[in-house]
Enzyme design. Structure first.
Site, PDB file in Angstrom:
ATOM      1  N   THR A 164       0.816  -1.222   0.000  1.00 32.27           N
ATOM      2  CA  THR A 164       0.000   0.000   0.000  1.00 32.27           C
ATOM      3  C   THR A 164       0.847   1.268   0.000  1.00 32.27           C
ATOM      4  O   THR A 164       0.640   2.163  -0.826  1.00 32.27           O
ATOM      5  CB  THR A 164      -0.903   0.010   1.254  1.00 32.27           C
ATOM      6  OG1 THR A 164      -1.616  -1.214   1.330  1.00 32.27           O
ATOM      7  CG2 THR A 164      -1.887   1.166   1.214  1.00 32.27           C
TER       8      THR A 164
ATOM      9  N   HIS B 143      17.993  29.038  15.386  1.00 25.50           N
ATOM     10  CA  HIS B 143      17.139  30.139  14.952  1.00 25.50           C
ATOM     11  C   HIS B 143      17.338  30.381  13.456  1.00 25.50           C
ATOM     12  O   HIS B 143      18.463  30.336  12.988  1.00 25.50           O
ATOM     13  CB  HIS B 143      17.510  31.420  15.709  1.00 25.50           C
ATOM     14  CG  HIS B 143      16.783  32.617  15.178  1.00 25.50           C
ATOM     15  ND1 HIS B 143      15.450  32.830  15.434  1.00 25.50           N
ATOM     16  CD2 HIS B 143      17.193  33.639  14.374  1.00 25.50           C
ATOM     17  CE1 HIS B 143      15.068  33.949  14.831  1.00 25.50           C
ATOM     18  NE2 HIS B 143      16.108  34.447  14.169  1.00 25.50           N
TER      19      HIS B 143
HETATM   20  C1  LIG Z   1      -4.043   6.843   0.803  1.00 28.78           C
HETATM   21  C2  LIG Z   1      -3.168   6.359   1.915  1.00 28.78           C
HETATM   22  C3  LIG Z   1      -2.185   7.188   2.409  1.00 28.78           C
HETATM   23  C4  LIG Z   1      -1.371   6.763   3.446  1.00 28.78           C
HETATM   24  N1  LIG Z   1      -0.420   7.608   3.921  1.00 28.78           N
HETATM   25  C5  LIG Z   1       0.366   7.216   4.941  1.00 28.78           C
HETATM   26  C6  LIG Z   1       1.387   8.065   5.433  1.00 28.78           C
HETATM   27  O1  LIG Z   1       1.583   9.172   4.949  1.00 28.78           O
HETATM   28  N2  LIG Z   1       2.167   7.626   6.449  1.00 28.78           N
HETATM   29  C7  LIG Z   1       1.992   6.379   7.005  1.00 28.78           C
HETATM   30  O2  LIG Z   1       2.721   6.017   7.931  1.00 28.78           O
HETATM   31  N3  LIG Z   1       1.033   5.535   6.543  1.00 28.78           N
HETATM   32  C8  LIG Z   1       0.230   5.931   5.535  1.00 28.78           C
HETATM   33  N4  LIG Z   1      -0.722   5.075   5.055  1.00 28.78           N
HETATM   34  C9  LIG Z   1      -0.847   3.720   5.660  1.00 28.78           C
HETATM   35  C10 LIG Z   1       0.240   2.794   5.099  1.00 28.78           C
HETATM   36  O3  LIG Z   1       0.182   2.780   3.710  1.00 28.78           O
HETATM   37  C11 LIG Z   1       0.117   1.389   5.662  1.00 28.78           C
HETATM   38  O4  LIG Z   1      -0.044   1.457   7.048  1.00 28.78           O
HETATM   39  C12 LIG Z   1       1.383   0.622   5.321  1.00 28.78           C
HETATM   40  O5  LIG Z   1       1.434   0.409   3.937  1.00 28.78           O
HETATM   41  C13 LIG Z   1       1.581  -0.666   6.102  1.00 28.78           C
HETATM   42  O6  LIG Z   1       1.038  -1.704   5.449  1.00 28.78           O
HETATM   43  P1  LIG Z   1       1.425  -3.221   5.701  1.00 28.78           P
HETATM   44  O7  LIG Z   1       2.878  -3.420   5.888  1.00 28.78           O
HETATM   45  O8  LIG Z   1       0.545  -3.701   6.763  1.00 28.78           O
HETATM   46  O9  LIG Z   1       0.984  -3.910   4.346  1.00 28.78           O
HETATM   47  P2  LIG Z   1       0.656  -3.331   2.918  1.00 28.78           P
HETATM   48  O10 LIG Z   1       1.563  -2.228   2.558  1.00 28.78           O
HETATM   49  O11 LIG Z   1      -0.797  -3.097   2.796  1.00 28.78           O
HETATM   50  O12 LIG Z   1       1.070  -4.571   1.993  1.00 28.78           O
HETATM   51  C14 LIG Z   1       0.470  -5.817   2.069  1.00 28.78           C
HETATM   52  C15 LIG Z   1       0.874  -6.620   0.854  1.00 28.78           C
HETATM   53  O13 LIG Z   1       0.410  -7.949   0.997  1.00 28.78           O
HETATM   54  C16 LIG Z   1      -0.057  -8.413  -0.248  1.00 28.78           C
HETATM   55  N5  LIG Z   1      -0.999  -9.510   0.005  1.00 28.78           N
HETATM   56  C17 LIG Z   1      -2.209  -9.421   0.630  1.00 28.78           C
HETATM   57  N6  LIG Z   1      -2.780 -10.627   0.725  1.00 28.78           N
HETATM   58  C18 LIG Z   1      -1.927 -11.508   0.147  1.00 28.78           C
HETATM   59  C19 LIG Z   1      -1.962 -12.909  -0.075  1.00 28.78           C
HETATM   60  N7  LIG Z   1      -2.977 -13.659   0.348  1.00 28.78           N
HETATM   61  N8  LIG Z   1      -0.931 -13.485  -0.738  1.00 28.78           N
HETATM   62  C20 LIG Z   1       0.128 -12.734  -1.143  1.00 28.78           C
HETATM   63  N9  LIG Z   1       0.203 -11.409  -0.971  1.00 28.78           N
HETATM   64  C21 LIG Z   1      -0.799 -10.805  -0.317  1.00 28.78           C
HETATM   65  C22 LIG Z   1      -0.687  -7.189  -0.873  1.00 28.78           C
HETATM   66  O14 LIG Z   1      -0.777  -7.296  -2.276  1.00 28.78           O
HETATM   67  C23 LIG Z   1       0.271  -6.081  -0.433  1.00 28.78           C
HETATM   68  O15 LIG Z   1       1.286  -5.893  -1.389  1.00 28.78           O
HETATM   69  C24 LIG Z   1      -1.546   5.464   3.997  1.00 28.78           C
HETATM   70  C25 LIG Z   1      -2.525   4.602   3.491  1.00 28.78           C
HETATM   71  C26 LIG Z   1      -3.333   5.048   2.467  1.00 28.78           C
HETATM   72  C27 LIG Z   1      -4.371   4.107   1.928  1.00 28.78           C
END
Ligand SMILES: Cc1cc2nc3c(=O)[nH]c(=O)nc-3n(C[C@H](O)[C@H](O)[C@H](O)COP(=O)(O)OP(=O)(O)OC[C@H]3O[C@@H](n4cnc5c(N)ncnc54)[C@H](O)[C@@H]3O)c2cc1C
Length: 459
Positions: free
Chosen positions: A41, A441
């Site tokens: 994400t 500053h």
């Molecule tokens: C619009 C937006 C803006 C954001 N801005 C910020 C920010 O500025 N700062 C911040 O700290 N956070 C931000 N976030 C939140 C941040 O993106 C997430 O908290 C972060 O990506 C952590 O995600 P994760 O590691 O849990 O997994 P993710 O990054 O969601 O990745 C999970 C991965 O697992 C894969 N996957 C899922 N199921 C399966 C499966 N069954 N088999 C194989 N692969 C699979 C997916 O395809 C994905 O690639 C934002 C989120 C959004 C939506």
């Protein structure tokens, strides 16, 4: 026949790749599985692309204010969304490729593309192949929630993912959801040239924040002619000729608002419904989040859950911190816990909101004696010099221990300056350390000692 690994990691979000590298470097054989885009994400549809778009929007905003700074822009400032999107694609694409190349280049690490599902507590099936491991790590993240609101199947709508393909300026973008994601897109698209209406079902924007923070953020958005419709009790969608009607039944404003495009920004859903968790015996809560202990292990020994899917954080830094906790516990015998970390995050509006520690409501609920200080950004010289004086600094401290309890810095540099306070909180040092420090500053941080001179009883 199944292939055996020491560790299987499902998902390449913000925890999985670093964990793969650390385990592989420790001599473990690792399989890492990704079903869609490497980096998850943050890299593809979250932090990196949105902050790249926020930067384009900021540049356009400053250009429009040129006269205030003493320069002339010949004609109106128009945003070329195709070029804005190209820039965003380039920045996000570089990260996405970087993650994939990094993983594929790791010794002891096998990269597999496909959807992984548990077959048992020790086996995972991907592309009809069975993989087996003693240690399994789930880093599957989440996706935009699509609530079953009336009309949801009758009109096209956008999410944070499909927004990434938008290469035009919507005439009137209606955003359902006045929280962090909705507000960032709202201000950005207003600055790109859209009319923007934000519809929020609760009485105020970013409802988890203190009331004064919510109010100030709303004021900042309304100054840019973003329309905010709060208290939208019954949100619905319907076709209206070539436009989309969002029914609101607000206590304030009209019963519906018409726009050309709708973005749903109403929360996130963990990607745990199609993972075969039941076959592994892994427990989830009612909302689908995987239940973990303080070291992020699930109820099944040998299976851990990291990142957004465990419900213990919803940020890139919490997911990355999850990786550090798991890796240090497993590989360094360093006993780290989730409960050791201090809540911190930013809203990347302009000006940004940097937050750490407790909110006012949490402090009130704790019943402890506290002191508070608040200082407007209009009296911070760096903000005045830059012509960006919106917002305020607010810090709350424990009246007895003198430790900082929480802070909100809504103002220029707030997303960076907040770390001055956060690090002192981690050090468990009293606020007087900041108060007596000499800062550079002219900066926003140099005002923190002055702000802390004005502590008053918190009521
Ligand atoms: C619009 C937006 C803006 C954001 N801005 C910020 C920010 O500025 N700062 C911040 O700290 N956070 C931000 N976030 C939140 C941040 O993106 C997430 O908290 C972060 O990506 C952590 O995600 P994760 O590691 O849990 O997994 P993710 O990054 O969601 O990745 C999970 C991965 O697992 C894969 N996957 C899922 N199921 C399966 C499966 N069954 N088999 C194989 N692969 C699979 C997916 O395809 C994905 O690639 C934002 C989120 C959004 C939506």
């Amino acid at each position: 026949m199944s292939r055996h690994f020491d560790a299987i990691i499902i998902g390449t979000g913000q925890a999985g790749p670093s964990l793969a590298a650390r385990c592989a470097a420790a001599g473990m054989t690792v399989a890492i599985i990704e079903r869609h885009k490497f980096g998850g994400t943050c890299v593809n549809t979250g932090c990196i692309p949105t902050k790249t778009l926020v930067a384009s929007a900021y540049a356009a905003h400053v250009a429009r204010r040129g006269a205030e700074y003493g320069f002339v822009v010949n004609g109106d400032v128009h945003v070329d969304m195709k070029r804005v999107k190209d820039r965003k694609d380039e920045v996000a694409g570089r990260s996405n490729r970087g993650v994939e190349e990094w993983l594929r280049g790791l010794k002891n690490c096998t990269v597999i593309q496909g959807h992984a599902r548990f077959q048992s507590s020790r086996t995972v099936v991907v592309n009809d192949e069975v993989l087996q491991a003693d240690n399994l790590f789930i880093n599957v993240g989440g996706r935009a929630s699509i609530p079953a609101m009336p009309g949801i199947n009758d009109v096209p709508f956008l999410t944070n993912s499909s927004m990434m393909d938008v290469d035009f300026v919507p005439k009137h973008l209606i955003i359902v959801g006045g929280s962090y994601i909705g507000l960032e897109f709202g201000q950005m698209y207003r600055r790109f040239g859209s009319d923007v209406t934000i519809v929020e079902k609760t009485p105020r924007l970013i409802g988890r924040e203190d009331e004064d923070v919510s109010e100030e953020v709303r004021k900042i958005l309304e100054m840019e002619e973003i329309r905010v419709l709060a208290n939208a009790k019954c949100i619905s969608l319907a076709k209206h000729d070539s436009r989309i009607a969002v029914g609101i039944e607000c206590e304030e404003g009209p019963p519906e608002v018409l726009g050309t495009h709708v973005l749903l920004a109403v929360g996130r859903t963990p990607n745990t419904n199609d993972l075969g968790l039941d076959r592994a015996g892994v427990a989830t809560d009612q909302r689908g989040y995987i239940i973990v202990d303080d070291q992020l292990q699930t109820n099944v020994p040998g299976i851990w859950a990291l990142g957004d899917c465990n419900g213990r954080g919803a940020f890139t830094h919490t997911s990355y911190n999850d990786y550090e906790i798991v890796a240090d516990n497993l590989l360094n015998a360093d006993h780290r816990s989730v409960s050791d970390r201090i809540q911190t995050y930013a809203l990347f509006s302009d000006p940004p909101l940097g937050r750490c520690g407790m909110t006012d409501a949490e402090i009130r609920k704790s019943g402890r004696a506290a002191l508070v200080t608040k200082h407007p950004m209009s009296r911070v010289s760096r903000a005045v010099e830059k012509g960006e004086t919106q917002g305020f600094i607010k810090i709350t401290v424990d009246a007895e221990t003198k430790q900082i309890l929480g802070a909100a810095i809504l103002g220029i540099g707030g997303d960076e300056v907040i770390h001055v306070l956060l690090d002192v909180m981690y050090a468990k040092a009293p606020y007087t350390v900041v108060q007596r420090a000499m800062h550079i500053h002219p900066t926003v941080a140099e005002f923190l000692p002055t702000v802390l001179d004005k502590l008053e009883p918190f009521v």
